[in-house]
Scaffold this motif. Structure first.
Motif, PDB file in Angstrom:
ATOM      1  N   GLY A   1      62.426  33.330  90.324  1.00 13.41           N
ATOM      2  CA  GLY A   1      61.065  33.745  90.658  1.00 13.41           C
ATOM      3  C   GLY A   1      60.498  33.109  91.910  1.00 13.41           C
ATOM      4  N   SER A   2      61.017  31.924  92.273  1.00 12.05           N
ATOM      5  CA  SER A   2      60.467  31.233  93.444  1.00 12.05           C
ATOM      6  C   SER A   2      60.797  31.964  94.745  1.00 12.05           C
ATOM      7  CB  SER A   2      60.993  29.799  93.509  1.00 12.05           C
ATOM      8  OG  SER A   2      62.392  29.806  93.705  1.00 12.05           O
ATOM      9  N   ALA A   3      61.726  32.898  94.708  1.00 13.23           N
ATOM     10  CA  ALA A   3      62.122  33.619  95.919  1.00 13.23           C
ATOM     11  C   ALA A   3      61.110  34.707  96.312  1.00 13.23           C
ATOM     12  CB  ALA A   3      63.499  34.256  95.728  1.00 13.23           C
ATOM     13  N   LEU A   4      60.219  35.051  95.398  1.00 12.08           N
ATOM     14  CA  LEU A   4      59.261  36.126  95.685  1.00 12.08           C
ATOM     15  C   LEU A   4      58.133  35.573  96.558  1.00 12.08           C
ATOM     16  CD1 LEU A   4      58.413  39.066  95.170  1.00 12.08           C
ATOM     17  CD2 LEU A   4      57.160  38.259  93.167  1.00 12.08           C
ATOM     18  N   GLU A   5      58.218  35.846  97.842  1.00 12.77           N
ATOM     19  CA  GLU A   5      57.246  35.306  98.783  1.00 12.77           C
ATOM     20  C   GLU A   5      56.004  36.188  98.888  1.00 12.77           C
ATOM     21  OE1 GLU A   5      57.288  32.516 100.632  1.00 12.77           O
ATOM     22  OE2 GLU A   5      59.168  31.810  99.810  1.00 12.77           O
ATOM     23  N   GLN A   6      56.200  37.488  98.849  1.00 16.69           N
ATOM     24  CA  GLN A   6      55.061  38.388  98.945  1.00 16.69           C
ATOM     25  C   GLN A   6      55.285  39.594  98.052  1.00 16.69           C
ATOM     26  OE1 GLN A   6      52.673  38.989 102.445  1.00 16.69           O
ATOM     27  NE2 GLN A   6      54.344  38.231 103.696  1.00 16.69           N
ATOM     28  N   GLN A   7      54.203  40.135  97.563  1.00 18.30           N
ATOM     29  CA  GLN A   7      54.287  41.356  96.771  1.00 18.30           C
ATOM     30  C   GLN A   7      53.020  42.180  96.964  1.00 18.30           C
ATOM     31  OE1 GLN A   7      53.473  41.195  92.493  1.00 18.30           O
ATOM     32  NE2 GLN A   7      53.533  38.964  92.633  1.00 18.30           N
TER      33      GLN A   7
ATOM     34  N   TYR B   1      62.745  35.601  99.749  1.00 17.74           N
ATOM     35  CA  TYR B   1      63.257  34.657 100.739  1.00 17.74           C
ATOM     36  C   TYR B   1      64.024  33.545 100.033  1.00 17.74           C
ATOM     37  CZ  TYR B   1      63.330  30.767 104.031  1.00 17.74           C
ATOM     38  OH  TYR B   1      63.737  29.736 104.827  1.00 17.74           O
TER      39      TYR B   1
ATOM     40  N   GLU C   1      63.580  42.502 102.189  1.00 17.67           N
ATOM     41  CA  GLU C   1      62.303  43.210 102.073  1.00 17.67           C
ATOM     42  C   GLU C   1      62.553  44.584 101.476  1.00 17.67           C
ATOM     43  OE1 GLU C   1      59.192  43.556 105.451  1.00 17.67           O
ATOM     44  OE2 GLU C   1      60.199  45.480 105.345  1.00 17.67           O
TER      45      GLU C   1
ATOM     46  N   VAL D   1      57.998  44.258  98.089  1.00 17.48           N
ATOM     47  CA  VAL D   1      58.285  42.858  97.780  1.00 17.48           C
ATOM     48  C   VAL D   1      59.089  42.249  98.923  1.00 17.48           C
ATOM     49  CG1 VAL D   1      58.244  43.152  95.274  1.00 17.48           C
ATOM     50  CG2 VAL D   1      60.408  43.376  96.486  1.00 17.48           C
ATOM     51  N   LEU D   2      58.897  40.955  99.109  1.00 22.44           N
ATOM     52  CA  LEU D   2      59.642  40.207 100.105  1.00 22.44           C
ATOM     53  C   LEU D   2      60.233  38.975  99.427  1.00 22.44           C
ATOM     54  CD1 LEU D   2      59.552  40.013 103.597  1.00 22.44           C
ATOM     55  CD2 LEU D   2      58.917  37.782 102.748  1.00 22.44           C
TER      56      LEU D   2
END
Lengths: 145, 144
Positions: free
Chosen positions: B75-81, B93, B104, B90-91
Motif C-alpha cells: 500500500g505504501s507504493a500508492l503515491e496518488q489516486q 512509485y 501510472e 493511480v500512480l
C-alpha cells in the motif's frame, strides 16, 4: 554520484509528458465571496502530497458546522489527489460527530488546469452535510513553487 | 432462506450513514514482457478512496533494466489516486533494484453505470546507471 544520477532521472521524467517532478509547495486559494479558503501542502518528488497546517473554511453562503470550520491535519483528510504538469485535483474531506452534532461532513473538490500563463486555474465544489445540506461552487487558483 | 436474506438486508440498511460498504477495484496489464495486477478496496457512498491496495509486477521485457523485475508493491507504493466519478487514476512509485519505478494508470468508465474501465498505463524506470526505461500501453480496470 548517486545524487547526480537521481537528478538526471528526475530531469528525464520531466521530458516525459506528464508529471512535474519536484519537491515544493502546492497551494490553492479560494476567495470569491462564497468561500474563503487557503490550502498549502508539500509535494515531494514522487508527487505525494502532505497536508500542511490548520485549514479554515469560512463561508457566508454555506452554514459550516463549527467543529468543521477549523481543521488540523489529523481531522482533514486528503482523500483523492492528482498533480501533474497539466492539472491539480484535490478532494479534502472531514466529518464530525459528537453529543451536540449528530453528523456533519465537509467535502471540498478542486480541479484546476494549467492555462496559457502557466497558472493553475479551475473550479471548486464545496459540499456541506449537517443540519442543512449545502453545495457551493466557484472559481479557484493554485500555485506550485 | 428468504428470511435470512431479509434480515441481512434490514441489518445493512440499519447501519449508520458513516459506515459505507466496500467494493473491489482491480486493474490488469497483460502484454508480452509485462504483466501487472493491481487490487484495492474502496468505499462507495463515502469518499471512495482506495485502501489496502496491492500490486504485482512481472516485467520480462528484454530491454528492461538488469535485475529481477518480478516483485510486489504494498500500500505504501500508492503515491496518488483520483478515483472519482468515471475516472480512475493511480500512480505507484517504488525504489527497486537500485532504481526508481513509476507506474501510472489512467482509465475511464466504458459506459454509464458500468463496472469496466479502459485506459492506458505508463511505466518508467530510472536505473542507477542514469539510463531511462519506459513503456506504455493499454490497461483494463473494474470497480465492482
Amino acid at each position: 554520484m548517486k545524487k547526480i544520477v537521481k537528478t538526471a532521472f528526475l530531469a528525464a521524467l520531466l521530458l516525459f509528458p506528464g508529471h512535474a517532478w519536484a519537491t515544493g509547495d502546492l497551494g490553492c486559494e479560494i476567495n470569491d465571496g462564497n468561500l474563503k479558503f487557503d490550502y498549502v501542502t508539500l509535494v515531494n518528488r514522487s508527487m505525494r502530497l502532505f497536508l500542511g497546517g490548520d485549514v479554515r473554511f469560512e463561508s457566508a453562503k454555506a452554514e459550516i458546522p463549527a467543529p468543521l470550520q477549523k481543521l488540523d491535519q489529523g481531522k482533514l483528510q486528503l482523500v483523492h489527489s492528482w498533480y501533474d504538469d497539466r492539472e491539480i485535483r484535490l478532494m479534502l474531506y472531514a466529518e464530525h460527530q459528537d453529543d451536540k452534532v449528530d453528523f456533519a461532513s465537509i467535502r471540498l473538490t478542486i480541479v484546476a488546469a494549467l492555462d496559457e500563463n502557466d497558472d493553475y486555474v479551475g473550479t471548486y465544489r464545496l459540499e456541506v452535510e449537517g443540519t442543512r445540506n449545502v453545495v457551493v461552487t466557484g472559481k479557484t487558483s493554485c500555485l506550485v513553487g | 432462506m428468504k428470511r435470512f436474506v431479509l434480515l441481512q438486508f434490514l441489518f445493512a440498511v440499519s447501519l449508520p450513514s458513516a459506515a459505507h460498504a466496500t467494493g473491489n477495484a482491480d486493474c490488469s496489464i497483460d502484454e508480452p514482457g509485462l504483466n501487472v495486477t493491481f487490487e484495492a478496496l474502496y468505499g462507495y457512498g463515502g469518499t471512495g478512496e482506495l485502501r489496502q491496495n496491492h500490486a504485482s509486477i512481472a516485467l520480462t521485457d528484454p530491454k528492461s533494466p538488469p535485475g529481477n523485475w518480478t516483485f510486489d508493491l504494498d500500500g505504501s507504493a500508492l503515491e496518488q489516486q483520483w478515483v472519482v466519478g468515471d475516472e480512475f487514476k493511480v500512480l505507484l512509485y517504488k525504489e527497486h533494484e537500485g532504481a526508481d519505478m513509476v507506474l501510472e494508470i489512467q482509465a475511464r468508465r466504458t459506459a454509464p453505470e458500468d463496472i469496466a474501465f479502459d485506459g492506458t498505463y505508463r511505466l518508467i524506470i530510472g536505473p542507477s546507471d542514469g539510463s531511462l526505461f519506459s513503456r506504455a500501453g493499454k490497461v483494463a480496470c473494474s470497480m465492482g
